[in-house]
Write a protein that holds these residues in place. Structure first.
Motif, PDB file in Angstrom:
ATOM      1  N   THR A  19     -22.350 -21.092  20.411  1.00  0.00           N
ATOM      2  CA  THR A  19     -20.962 -21.274  20.069  1.00  0.00           C
ATOM      3  C   THR A  19     -20.748 -20.864  18.614  1.00  0.00           C
ATOM      4  O   THR A  19     -21.676 -20.462  17.922  1.00  0.00           O
ATOM      5  CB  THR A  19     -20.566 -22.744  20.255  1.00  0.00           C
ATOM      6  OG1 THR A  19     -21.423 -23.558  19.450  1.00  0.00           O
ATOM      7  CG2 THR A  19     -20.725 -23.151  21.710  1.00  0.00           C
ATOM      8  N   SER A  20     -19.524 -21.005  18.159  1.00  0.00           N
ATOM      9  CA  SER A  20     -19.212 -20.664  16.780  1.00  0.00           C
ATOM     10  C   SER A  20     -19.910 -21.624  15.820  1.00  0.00           C
ATOM     11  O   SER A  20     -20.107 -22.807  16.124  1.00  0.00           O
ATOM     12  CB  SER A  20     -17.700 -20.723  16.578  1.00  0.00           C
ATOM     13  OG  SER A  20     -17.365 -20.405  15.249  1.00  0.00           O
ATOM     14  N   SER A 226     -16.634 -19.310   9.125  1.00  0.00           N
ATOM     15  CA  SER A 226     -17.307 -19.503  10.407  1.00  0.00           C
ATOM     16  C   SER A 226     -17.846 -18.169  10.906  1.00  0.00           C
ATOM     17  O   SER A 226     -17.444 -17.104  10.438  1.00  0.00           O
ATOM     18  CB  SER A 226     -16.359 -20.106  11.440  1.00  0.00           C
ATOM     19  OG  SER A 226     -15.288 -19.216  11.720  1.00  0.00           O
ATOM     20  N   ASP A 228     -19.334 -16.286  14.724  1.00  0.00           N
ATOM     21  CA  ASP A 228     -19.566 -16.373  16.160  1.00  0.00           C
ATOM     22  C   ASP A 228     -20.579 -15.293  16.515  1.00  0.00           C
ATOM     23  O   ASP A 228     -20.253 -14.101  16.512  1.00  0.00           O
ATOM     24  CB  ASP A 228     -18.257 -16.172  16.920  1.00  0.00           C
ATOM     25  CG  ASP A 228     -18.413 -16.352  18.425  1.00  0.00           C
ATOM     26  OD1 ASP A 228     -19.566 -16.436  18.907  1.00  0.00           O
ATOM     27  OD2 ASP A 228     -17.383 -16.407  19.124  1.00  0.00           O
ATOM     28  N   SER A 314     -23.758 -25.322  13.933  1.00  0.00           N
ATOM     29  CA  SER A 314     -22.927 -25.636  15.092  1.00  0.00           C
ATOM     30  C   SER A 314     -22.664 -27.132  15.190  1.00  0.00           C
ATOM     31  O   SER A 314     -21.924 -27.584  16.050  1.00  0.00           O
ATOM     32  CB  SER A 314     -23.609 -25.161  16.381  1.00  0.00           C
ATOM     33  OG  SER A 314     -24.844 -25.835  16.550  1.00  0.00           O
TER      34      SER A 314
END
Length: 369
Positions: A19-20, A226, A228, A314
């Protein structure tokens, strides 16, 4: 470069993206060196002909500093002192005070890597590793016995050369992937303006992406809050957890940067940069007497230039294991080993009291341990 047999994979499984991840730490600018410990000991980890100096000595001798013009961190080998026979040359090994657990991503933005005859830099998990005048980067893991790699999903330009990660196998070669991009290491890396490595430490495995400067995605170059990894494409190197459990073989990781000279990975002291056969693949003469000794002019290119190293998680700060907040020094009972296997450092080198897992870059090391 290590001589290895190429392993042809017949089993391929899809790459599982995490996930991001959100940013939890940035090593950059004038405060870059604030949260690192300097090893402050001779190289008893990879048997190099070097002394890893203290923070005070590194600053005084300009071996670790932030350039006032670029705001980039510089870590280098002493290239001005004359080293007499049977003495070692000063250099730097640092490891982050904090450690980062499964569910972390490291983004290392660099403009120059150390290279040259006798030079061995690294950035641990072995995100980056090479020696001498090698022209491509090799990435790999070094663990206790039992960790093997199946179902890797690498770029077509990468070559998986070994799949047994055990430090007891193949002279502690580890499970290696060669990044055949000529901009991934050495003079080619510098000529391309450097680049960025993204290393993902996830429950599904470890993955490393490399982007030359001209191809760095905007999501990374903008130093966003962030990241991803599912948007980054196929990694340059991929080590799935299928036959190598992350919780079994890897502790939380310190970041490690180092540059050693000649030397070889324990338990095979003559194995790598200083091994005559490997040394003579790209250099002439004798590693120690023709390069380490003397006036240091051989080491003009033996330095890291780092714009930033950013850590993402995460799970917020829950996977950070805090260390000392002071910029101190460590003796041979602290620090880290050029190994990512859980407790492998203790097994390989009895003088290391606690494992520090690492990511290694070239003959110069950037270790995430």
């Amino acid at each position: 470069m290590r001589s290895t047999n190429i392993f042809a994979f017949t089993l391929v499984v899809p790459f599982v993206a995490a996930t991001s991840y959100d940013i939890v730490k940035a090593y950059a600018g004038t405060t870059f060196f604030d949260d690192w410990t300097f090893y402050n000991h001779y190289d008893n980890l990879t048997n190099g002909d070097t002394i890893f100096v203290s923070a005070a000595d590194a600053a005084a001798d300009q071996l670790a500093y932030v350039d006032s013009t670029t705001n980039h961190a510089i870590i280098k080998v002493d290239n001005t002192s004359t080293v007499p026979y049977n003495q070692k040359r000063n250099t730097v090994r640092i490891f982050s005070n904090d450690r980062y657990g499964v569910g972390s991503v490291w983004v290392a933005d660099m403009y120059h890597l150390p290279y040259g005859c006798s030079v061995w830099p690294a950035c641990e998990i072995d995100t980056l590793e090479g020696v001498n005048l090698q022209t491509i980067n090799q990435m790999g893991l070094h663990t206790l016995p039992g960790c093997t790699i199946v179902g890797a999903n690498d770029l077509s330009t990468s070559t998986q050369t070994s799949t047994d990660c055990s430090y007891l196998a193949n002279d502690n070669q580890g499970c290696l992937v060669m990044d055949n991009n000529p901009a991934s290491y050495g003079a080619g890396f510098a000529a391309a303006g450097g680049g960025v490595w993204v290393t993902e430490f996830a429950s599904t495995g470890i993955s490393i992406w490399f982007f030359p400067r001209a191809n760095v995605p905007s999501s990374i170059s903008s130093n966003s809050s962030s990241i991803d990894t599912s948007t980054l494409g196929t990694p340059s190197g991929n080590w799935p957890s299928t036959n190598c459990s992350m919780s079994q073989y890897f502790d939380a990781q310190n970041l490690i940067l180092d540059i050693t000279l000649c030397g070889g990975k324990s338990p095979s002291p003559s194995y790598f940069a200083g091994n005559a056969a490997i040394f003579n693949e790209t250099c002439t003469g004798v590693c120690y007497t023709d390069y380490v000794m003397g006036n240091g002019s051989n080491y003009a290119t033996a330095y890291f230039e780092i714009a930033s190293i950013r850590v993402y998680s995460s799970d917020g700060t829950n996977n950070i294991i805090p260390g000392s907040s002071s910029n101190g020094t460590a003796t041979s009972s602290g620090g880290g080993a050029a190994s990512t296997g859980k407790s492998a450092a203790e097994t390989i080198n009895g003088s290391i009291a606690a494992l520090v897992a690492s990511v290694v870059v070239g003959g110069v090391a950037l270790l995430l341990a």
